[in-house]
Design an enzyme around this catalytic site. Structure first.
Site, mmCIF file in Angstrom:
data_model
loop_
_atom_site.group_PDB
_atom_site.id
_atom_site.type_symbol
_atom_site.label_atom_id
_atom_site.label_comp_id
_atom_site.label_asym_id
_atom_site.label_seq_id
_atom_site.Cartn_x
_atom_site.Cartn_y
_atom_site.Cartn_z
ATOM 1 N N ASP A 143 0.812 -1.218 0.000
ATOM 2 C CA ASP A 143 0.000 0.000 0.000
ATOM 3 C C ASP A 143 0.849 1.272 0.000
ATOM 4 O O ASP A 143 0.555 2.230 -0.712
ATOM 5 C CB ASP A 143 -0.934 0.011 1.214
ATOM 6 C CG ASP A 143 -2.042 -1.014 1.064
ATOM 7 O OD1 ASP A 143 -2.096 -1.669 -0.003
ATOM 8 O OD2 ASP A 143 -2.837 -1.162 2.008
ATOM 9 N N ALA A 159 4.036 1.733 -1.025
ATOM 10 C CA ALA A 159 4.752 1.937 -2.295
ATOM 11 C C ALA A 159 3.773 2.381 -3.381
ATOM 12 O O ALA A 159 4.104 3.219 -4.233
ATOM 13 C CB ALA A 159 5.456 0.648 -2.707
ATOM 14 N N TYR A 160 2.546 1.827 -3.355
ATOM 15 C CA TYR A 160 1.518 2.220 -4.319
ATOM 16 C C TYR A 160 1.210 3.714 -4.174
ATOM 17 O O TYR A 160 1.182 4.462 -5.151
ATOM 18 C CB TYR A 160 0.251 1.380 -4.095
ATOM 19 C CG TYR A 160 -0.846 1.701 -5.075
ATOM 20 C CD1 TYR A 160 -0.939 1.025 -6.285
ATOM 21 C CD2 TYR A 160 -1.777 2.702 -4.804
ATOM 22 C CE1 TYR A 160 -1.930 1.342 -7.206
ATOM 23 C CE2 TYR A 160 -2.766 3.038 -5.712
ATOM 24 C CZ TYR A 160 -2.840 2.345 -6.914
ATOM 25 O OH TYR A 160 -3.816 2.665 -7.813
ATOM 26 N N LEU A 175 -18.707 2.007 3.789
ATOM 27 C CA LEU A 175 -18.862 2.586 5.130
ATOM 28 C C LEU A 175 -17.872 3.721 5.311
ATOM 29 O O LEU A 175 -16.728 3.627 4.868
ATOM 30 C CB LEU A 175 -18.565 1.535 6.210
ATOM 31 C CG LEU A 175 -19.582 0.431 6.437
ATOM 32 C CD1 LEU A 175 -18.984 -0.648 7.329
ATOM 33 C CD2 LEU A 175 -20.841 1.008 7.070
ATOM 34 N N LYS A 207 -16.291 -5.885 11.778
ATOM 35 C CA LYS A 207 -16.119 -5.576 10.355
ATOM 36 C C LYS A 207 -15.180 -6.652 9.803
ATOM 37 O O LYS A 207 -13.971 -6.618 10.033
ATOM 38 C CB LYS A 207 -15.520 -4.176 10.173
ATOM 39 C CG LYS A 207 -15.372 -3.747 8.741
ATOM 40 C CD LYS A 207 -14.968 -2.279 8.680
ATOM 41 C CE LYS A 207 -14.912 -1.731 7.277
ATOM 42 N NZ LYS A 207 -14.038 -2.463 6.364
ATOM 43 N N ARG A 222 -19.417 -6.699 -5.312
ATOM 44 C CA ARG A 222 -19.862 -5.317 -5.171
ATOM 45 C C ARG A 222 -19.614 -4.507 -6.435
ATOM 46 O O ARG A 222 -20.405 -3.643 -6.794
ATOM 47 C CB ARG A 222 -19.168 -4.649 -3.985
ATOM 48 C CG ARG A 222 -19.684 -3.241 -3.809
ATOM 49 C CD ARG A 222 -19.309 -2.642 -2.513
ATOM 50 N NE ARG A 222 -17.927 -2.213 -2.541
ATOM 51 C CZ ARG A 222 -17.277 -1.746 -1.512
ATOM 52 N NH1 ARG A 222 -17.883 -1.674 -0.352
ATOM 53 N NH2 ARG A 222 -16.027 -1.371 -1.599
ATOM 54 N N LYS A 277 -24.106 0.585 13.945
ATOM 55 C CA LYS A 277 -25.251 0.981 13.108
ATOM 56 C C LYS A 277 -26.396 1.439 13.990
ATOM 57 O O LYS A 277 -26.594 0.883 15.083
ATOM 58 C CB LYS A 277 -25.732 -0.215 12.269
ATOM 59 C CG LYS A 277 -24.680 -0.751 11.319
ATOM 60 C CD LYS A 277 -25.115 -2.025 10.609
ATOM 61 C CE LYS A 277 -23.980 -2.520 9.717
ATOM 62 N NZ LYS A 277 -24.164 -3.869 9.208
ATOM 63 N N LYS A 309 -12.147 1.790 12.642
ATOM 64 C CA LYS A 309 -11.074 0.959 12.085
ATOM 65 C C LYS A 309 -10.080 0.543 13.166
ATOM 66 O O LYS A 309 -9.800 1.301 14.096
ATOM 67 C CB LYS A 309 -10.325 1.746 10.999
ATOM 68 C CG LYS A 309 -11.188 2.063 9.795
ATOM 69 C CD LYS A 309 -11.426 0.866 8.913
ATOM 70 C CE LYS A 309 -10.182 0.554 8.125
ATOM 71 N NZ LYS A 309 -10.422 -0.242 6.926
HETATM 72 S S1 IVH Z 1 -22.448 -2.625 6.558
HETATM 73 C C1 IVH Z 1 -24.975 -0.062 4.084
HETATM 74 N N1 IVH Z 1 -21.356 -4.369 8.202
HETATM 75 O O1 IVH Z 1 -16.880 -3.271 4.888
HETATM 76 C C2 IVH Z 1 -23.958 -0.640 4.963
HETATM 77 N N2 IVH Z 1 -20.179 -3.827 6.205
HETATM 78 O O2 IVH Z 1 -15.456 -0.767 4.253
HETATM 79 C C3 IVH Z 1 -22.975 -1.405 4.205
HETATM 80 N N3 IVH Z 1 -18.048 -5.050 5.919
HETATM 81 O O3 IVH Z 1 -18.599 -2.522 1.925
HETATM 82 C C4 IVH Z 1 -22.013 -2.194 4.922
HETATM 83 N N4 IVH Z 1 -18.184 -6.254 7.770
HETATM 84 O O4 IVH Z 1 -18.108 -5.026 2.462
HETATM 85 C C5 IVH Z 1 -21.222 -3.709 7.048
HETATM 86 N N5 IVH Z 1 -20.525 -5.929 9.720
HETATM 87 C C6 IVH Z 1 -20.392 -5.264 8.568
HETATM 88 C C7 IVH Z 1 -19.293 -5.449 7.727
HETATM 89 C C8 IVH Z 1 -19.200 -4.683 6.549
HETATM 90 C C9 IVH Z 1 -17.469 -6.009 6.686
HETATM 91 C C10 IVH Z 1 -17.492 -4.519 4.663
HETATM 92 C C11 IVH Z 1 -18.500 -4.285 3.574
HETATM 93 C C12 IVH Z 1 -18.405 -2.820 3.273
HETATM 94 C C13 IVH Z 1 -17.007 -2.509 3.709
HETATM 95 C C14 IVH Z 1 -16.799 -1.029 3.971
#
Ligand code: IVH
Length: 397
Positions: free
Chosen positions: A43, A45-46, A92, A125, A146, A302, A326
């Site tokens: 990441d 170096a990119y 997100l 996540k 996606r 959420k 994060k």
């Molecule tokens: S919610 C509308 N929940 O993280 C809400 N995403 O960096 C959409 N991801 O695109 C996502 N774990 O692919 C949600 N518990 C979680 C998640 C999650 C992994 C991914 C997902 C999203 C990306 C965003």
């Protein structure tokens, strides 16, 4: 673990020829990032090379290539297929600490005119790839990546390779379930054993391996992955979920039909009343990260209530009703100092990298497995190379 030949960590572009070579390197690296190939650039170096390209483009505006990655969404590299998503697959927004989370809470309160009354959910996540799974009358009929959020690629060829996404549900429901596909640590180790047995290069890390595995059609072997649902939307205008279902109720309905959800993960899904309690859950999940059977790169918070979610609304890329906190990266660069033979965790003698010590997510890493001599040759590794080390759970790999 991947190599980064020092010559490619380029910080300046000084001619048209160098510019074109740099564009090609950027395209190859970002395609590898989104599609699971092997990239020569990590990441950092990119980012450095991309910056050098931008500087040259600013100085030479007449020579900018019309398809330069610097002018495209996701650097033009996320493979976009031809399947239209039912509703956009959003990403997100991120914060990195409790201060960021409090600021997000204040923005939510401004949008709603008051603090959310329905509470928040807190879930892991998962660090994998987003997938939409379409079920018609209980049968899994289509899997879609996606892509750019409005169109994705059909990856239905991996149906049957994903734990937690049964081909037949216990109820004849029509619904689109959305979630993350990843390798558990165990599946990742197994996948790399299979790759070695087929003389293929081991995956650099689970996320990269999953992106490639989802899109691969012509491999002579199949690798098992795992799905965790984090949402569901209506499909074919068939009402599935009761109107006004909370986020936690939606995932409970999906789980009742036989699909694995983030609530089934070891980190679980918790409902909390306010963001102070959410932060406590974030800290608890962060503390258990190394022991979790799957890699996570954050914690997602959420708003639980559907009406409050609708009132908060969505932006062009993110919903305003959710936020990712994060966690620190689990990859870092260091120098390969030596290679020795050592007995690994499984009792097998394997070449082991001796590394200049690096601190990764709270532990100091000095060793990494190199699997076998053929893998060292495939990676063209040499003592003194800068390498990227990936820390898997509570062990280093
Ligand atoms: S919610 C509308 N929940 O993280 C809400 N995403 O960096 C959409 N991801 O695109 C996502 N774990 O692919 C949600 N518990 C979680 C998640 C999650 C992994 C991914 C997902 C999203 C990306 C965003």
């Amino acid at each position: 673990m991947t190599t980064l030949p020092a010559a490619q960590a380029q910080s300046a572009v000084s001619s048209r020829t160098e510019y074109e070579a740099a564009l090609q390197l950027l395209r190859d690296a970002s395609r590898a990032y989104y599609s699971g190939g092997d990239s020569a650039l990590d990441d950092a170096a990119y980012d450095q090379l991309r910056h050098a390209v931008r500087v040259w483009e600013e100085e030479n505006p007449a020579e900018v290539s019309p398809d330069s990655p610097t002018g495209l969404v996701a650097d033009g590299a996320a493979p976009v297929g031809d399947v239209a998503h039912t509703t956009r697959l959003l990403s997100l927004d991120n914060v990195f600490d409790s201060v960021g989370l409090i600021a997000w809470g204040a923005s939510v309160q401004r949008r709603l005119g008051n603090a959310p009354q329905g509470g928040f959910t807190v879930e892991p996540k998962i660090d994998g790839a987003a997938v939409a799974a379409r079920y018609r009358e209980g049968r899994l009929v289509q899997l879609i990546t996606r892509g750019d959020g409005s169109h994705g690629e059909d990856i239905s060829h991996v149906i049957g390779q994903i734990d937690g996404l049964p081909e037949q549900l216990t109820e004849p429901v029509t619904v689109e379930v959305r979630g993350e596909v990843a390798f558990t640590q165990e599946q990742f180790e197994k996948a790399n054993e299979v790759r070695l047995a087929h003389n293929a290069q081991v995956f650099a890390n689970p996320r990269n391996g999953v992106a490639g595995t989802l899109r691969a059609k012509d491999r002579p072997y199949r690798l098992q992955m795992t799905f965790w649902a984090y949402g569901a939307v209506e499909l074919d205008v068939v009402a599935y979920l009761p109107a006004g279902a909370t986020h936690a109720q939606t995932l409970a309905a999906v789980a009742a039909a036989g699909i694995r959800t983030t609530a089934d993960s070891a980190a679980g899904l918790h409902i909390v009343g306010d963001l102070a309690a959410a932060q406590e859950r974030v800290d608890a999940i962060a503390a258990m990260r190394a022991q979790l059977p799957v890699g996570i790169d954050g914690v997602v918070i959420k708003m639980n209530d559907a009406a409050e979610q609708a009132a908060a609304g969505v932006g062009s890329r993110f919903p305003h009703w959710a936020i990712a906190v994060k966690l620190p990266a689990v990859e870092r660069q260091t120098v390969l100092e030596d290679v020795v033979w050592e007995v690994g965790r499984t009792g097998v003698l394997a070449p082991t990298a001796v590394l200049a010590p690096v601190e990764i997510d709270g532990s100091t890493v000095t060793r990494a497995t190199l699997h076998n001599p053929a893998d060292i040759r495939r990676r063209d590794l040499h003592i003194g190379d800068t390498v990227t080390v990936y820390k898997a759970g509570d062990i280093s790999a």
